[in-house]
Design an enzyme around this catalytic site. Structure first.
Site, mmCIF file in Angstrom:
data_model
loop_
_atom_site.group_PDB
_atom_site.id
_atom_site.type_symbol
_atom_site.label_atom_id
_atom_site.label_comp_id
_atom_site.label_asym_id
_atom_site.label_seq_id
_atom_site.Cartn_x
_atom_site.Cartn_y
_atom_site.Cartn_z
ATOM 1 N N GLN A 99 0.849 -1.196 0.000
ATOM 2 C CA GLN A 99 0.000 0.000 0.000
ATOM 3 C C GLN A 99 0.880 1.241 0.000
ATOM 4 O O GLN A 99 0.386 2.356 -0.105
ATOM 5 C CB GLN A 99 -0.875 0.026 1.246
ATOM 6 C CG GLN A 99 -1.803 -1.166 1.384
ATOM 7 C CD GLN A 99 -2.438 -1.231 2.766
ATOM 8 O OE1 GLN A 99 -3.366 -0.512 3.066
ATOM 9 N NE2 GLN A 99 -1.893 -2.080 3.612
ATOM 10 N N HIS A 117 -1.585 1.295 -4.276
ATOM 11 C CA HIS A 117 -1.951 2.709 -4.109
ATOM 12 C C HIS A 117 -1.069 3.627 -4.960
ATOM 13 O O HIS A 117 -0.935 4.819 -4.681
ATOM 14 C CB HIS A 117 -1.897 3.122 -2.630
ATOM 15 C CG HIS A 117 -2.989 2.511 -1.811
ATOM 16 N ND1 HIS A 117 -2.951 2.438 -0.438
ATOM 17 C CD2 HIS A 117 -4.155 1.934 -2.168
ATOM 18 C CE1 HIS A 117 -4.057 1.842 0.007
ATOM 19 N NE2 HIS A 117 -4.798 1.521 -1.027
ATOM 20 N N CYS A 125 0.670 15.202 -15.073
ATOM 21 C CA CYS A 125 -0.170 16.367 -15.368
ATOM 22 C C CYS A 125 -1.574 15.875 -15.716
ATOM 23 O O CYS A 125 -1.740 15.083 -16.641
ATOM 24 C CB CYS A 125 0.406 17.148 -16.549
ATOM 25 S SG CYS A 125 -0.698 18.469 -17.107
ATOM 26 N N CYS A 128 -2.508 17.255 -19.555
ATOM 27 C CA CYS A 128 -1.934 16.720 -20.799
ATOM 28 C C CYS A 128 -1.366 15.312 -20.646
ATOM 29 O O CYS A 128 -0.978 14.689 -21.626
ATOM 30 C CB CYS A 128 -0.870 17.665 -21.356
ATOM 31 S SG CYS A 128 0.734 17.552 -20.532
ATOM 32 N N GLY A 190 2.968 -4.420 8.959
ATOM 33 C CA GLY A 190 2.955 -2.964 9.123
ATOM 34 C C GLY A 190 1.770 -2.255 8.521
ATOM 35 O O GLY A 190 1.916 -1.169 7.973
ATOM 36 N N ASN A 216 2.923 -6.712 13.156
ATOM 37 C CA ASN A 216 2.524 -5.305 13.253
ATOM 38 C C ASN A 216 2.813 -4.801 14.664
ATOM 39 O O ASN A 216 2.752 -5.567 15.631
ATOM 40 C CB ASN A 216 1.027 -5.159 12.933
ATOM 41 C CG ASN A 216 0.655 -3.761 12.494
ATOM 42 O OD1 ASN A 216 1.175 -3.266 11.502
ATOM 43 N ND2 ASN A 216 -0.209 -3.105 13.232
ATOM 44 N N ALA A 217 3.113 -3.520 14.771
ATOM 45 C CA ALA A 217 3.438 -2.953 16.084
ATOM 46 C C ALA A 217 2.244 -3.013 17.039
ATOM 47 O O ALA A 217 2.417 -3.179 18.242
ATOM 48 C CB ALA A 217 3.919 -1.508 15.926
ATOM 49 N N GLU A 218 1.039 -2.882 16.456
ATOM 50 C CA GLU A 218 -0.171 -2.866 17.294
ATOM 51 C C GLU A 218 -1.126 -3.957 16.821
ATOM 52 O O GLU A 218 -1.005 -4.431 15.696
ATOM 53 C CB GLU A 218 -0.902 -1.528 17.124
ATOM 54 C CG GLU A 218 -0.105 -0.313 17.501
ATOM 55 C CD GLU A 218 -0.754 0.979 16.997
ATOM 56 O OE1 GLU A 218 -0.773 1.938 17.770
ATOM 57 O OE2 GLU A 218 -1.242 1.010 15.856
HETATM 58 P P1 NAD Z 1 -1.310 2.892 8.681
HETATM 59 O O1 NAD Z 1 -0.520 4.146 8.821
HETATM 60 O O2 NAD Z 1 -2.761 2.927 8.708
HETATM 61 O O3 NAD Z 1 -0.875 1.837 9.783
HETATM 62 C C1 NAD Z 1 0.442 1.518 9.976
HETATM 63 C C2 NAD Z 1 0.522 0.354 10.941
HETATM 64 O O4 NAD Z 1 1.879 0.020 11.084
HETATM 65 C C3 NAD Z 1 -0.028 0.662 12.329
HETATM 66 O O5 NAD Z 1 -0.965 -0.345 12.686
HETATM 67 C C4 NAD Z 1 1.212 0.589 13.228
HETATM 68 O O6 NAD Z 1 0.961 -0.012 14.466
HETATM 69 C C5 NAD Z 1 2.162 -0.251 12.430
HETATM 70 N N1 NAD Z 1 3.581 0.040 12.629
HETATM 71 C C6 NAD Z 1 4.173 1.233 12.857
HETATM 72 N N2 NAD Z 1 5.501 1.092 12.918
HETATM 73 C C7 NAD Z 1 5.769 -0.220 12.724
HETATM 74 C C8 NAD Z 1 6.963 -0.993 12.661
HETATM 75 N N3 NAD Z 1 8.175 -0.432 12.776
HETATM 76 N N4 NAD Z 1 6.851 -2.322 12.453
HETATM 77 C C9 NAD Z 1 5.625 -2.906 12.312
HETATM 78 N N5 NAD Z 1 4.475 -2.212 12.366
HETATM 79 C C10 NAD Z 1 4.543 -0.896 12.549
HETATM 80 O O7 NAD Z 1 -0.745 2.204 7.398
HETATM 81 P P2 NAD Z 1 -1.521 1.635 6.237
HETATM 82 O O8 NAD Z 1 -2.571 0.684 6.697
HETATM 83 O O9 NAD Z 1 -0.520 1.192 5.276
HETATM 84 O O10 NAD Z 1 -2.249 2.995 5.758
HETATM 85 C C11 NAD Z 1 -2.880 3.044 4.685
HETATM 86 C C12 NAD Z 1 -2.403 4.131 3.736
HETATM 87 O O11 NAD Z 1 -1.342 4.981 4.092
HETATM 88 C C13 NAD Z 1 -1.905 3.407 2.569
HETATM 89 O O12 NAD Z 1 -2.794 3.716 1.583
HETATM 90 C C14 NAD Z 1 -0.567 3.950 2.195
HETATM 91 O O13 NAD Z 1 -0.568 4.232 0.826
HETATM 92 C C15 NAD Z 1 -0.478 5.204 2.939
HETATM 93 N N6 NAD Z 1 0.879 5.569 3.430
HETATM 94 C C16 NAD Z 1 2.023 5.239 2.743
HETATM 95 C C17 NAD Z 1 3.274 5.554 3.269
HETATM 96 C C18 NAD Z 1 4.519 5.167 2.525
HETATM 97 O O14 NAD Z 1 4.513 5.060 1.312
HETATM 98 N N7 NAD Z 1 5.633 4.909 3.236
HETATM 99 C C19 NAD Z 1 3.362 6.201 4.479
HETATM 100 C C20 NAD Z 1 2.180 6.540 5.147
HETATM 101 C C21 NAD Z 1 0.938 6.183 4.607
HETATM 102 ZN ZN ZN Z 2 0.674 19.191 -18.859
#
Ligand code: NAD
Ligand code: ZN
Length: 248
Positions: A99, A117, A125, A128, A190, A216-218
């Protein structure tokens, strides 16, 4: 013990699949959206990350995006990304569905990376259709806000990421669901698993008989469906799994 069980499941996998979210990149310094210190505790997602808000006020979007984009462009993969790439190289994962839009799975050597995502490495753009590397656009944000298309001059330049209110990329979603239905082991890392339809991918895998591992952390809403649940940091847990598998 649970890490050992995860390694056992993966060692027997012939069509494993990973799904990652913002958490895997947290240890690379990219803030997550939800949870402690998450971006959504600072901004309202519908105000900054919806397509309607973007079209109404591209400059407001870019002011927020400038900061996040700078962080993401400078970020390097962490041991969690490298561990997944090692699992893929060892044949334990068929692909990595993510994601995330940061490109760090590709940077860490991931070969089949499916971005459901989109990618934040490119800007498009909307007038265009011309595309530019995000790094080029990022470099001129100090003097140009919002950025202008170098081809047609339009100010509706949007990163090729899926904003709230936009459709998911059809081909990537179809590929992800097809792999999920074939998966024997589904490794979720994550992600809070509250953003649909991405969260439906592990559900499809479990329904087709895959064994589920959650790192996952939580706690997540999918923990009760999982055979192995590890509440820890992906940059620590995943390399440990690889070590137990004899990878490195
Ligand atoms: P989220 O932010 O909703 O959740 C992140 C999860 O990761 C949390 O449950 C948290 O407890 C856990 N977490 C945090 N640190 C961690 C670690 N070190 N190890 C393991 N788990 C850990 O993330 P999501 O569900 O991916 O959110 C959805 C949207 O956020 C996605 O659509 C994504 O595109 C976008 N997003 C992308 C980025 C990126 O590209 N790096 C960053 C932020 C959000
Ligand atoms: Zn353009």
């Amino acid at each position: 013990m649970t890490v050992r069980r995860a390694a056992e499941l993966l060692s027997a996998a012939s069509s494993g699949l990973a799904l990652t979210g913002a958490g895997i990149s947290a240890e690379s310094g990219i803030p997550t959206f939800r949870g402690e210190g998450g971006v959504w505790t600072k901004y309202d997602p519908v105000k900054v990350a919806s397509i309607d808000a973007f079209l109404q006020d591209p400059a407001a979007y870019w002011r927020v995006s400038k900061e996040r984009g700078g962080i993401a462009l400078a970020a390097r993969p962490n041991p969690g990304h490298y561990a997944l790439a090692a699992l893929e190289a060892a044949g334990r994962l068929a692909a990595i569905v993510t994601q995330n839009t940061d490109g760090l799975h590709q940077d860490s050597g991931g070969r089949r990376v499916i971005e459901v995502h989109g990618s934040g490495r490119t800007v498009e753009c909307l007038d265009c259709g011309a595309r530019e590397p995000r790094s080029d656009v990022q470099a001129r944000l100090d003097v140009e806000m919002p950025p202008r298309c170098t081809t047609c001059g339009s100010t509706v330049m949007k990163p090729t990421v899926v904003l709230f209110g936009e459709p998911m990329p059809v081909a990537a979603m179809q590929e992800a669901f097809a792999l999920a239905r074939e998966a024997d082991v589904m490794l979720v890392v994550g992600t809070s698993l509250v953003v649909h339809p991405a969260a439906d991918i592990p559900l499809a895998a479990v329904r087709s008989g895959a064994r589920l591992i959650v790192v996952n952390a939580e706690p997540t809403p999918f923990d009760s469906l999982a055979e192995v649940v590890i509440h820890g940091l992906s940059g620590e847990v995943l390399p440990e799994i690889v070590r137990l598998l004899g990878g490195r």
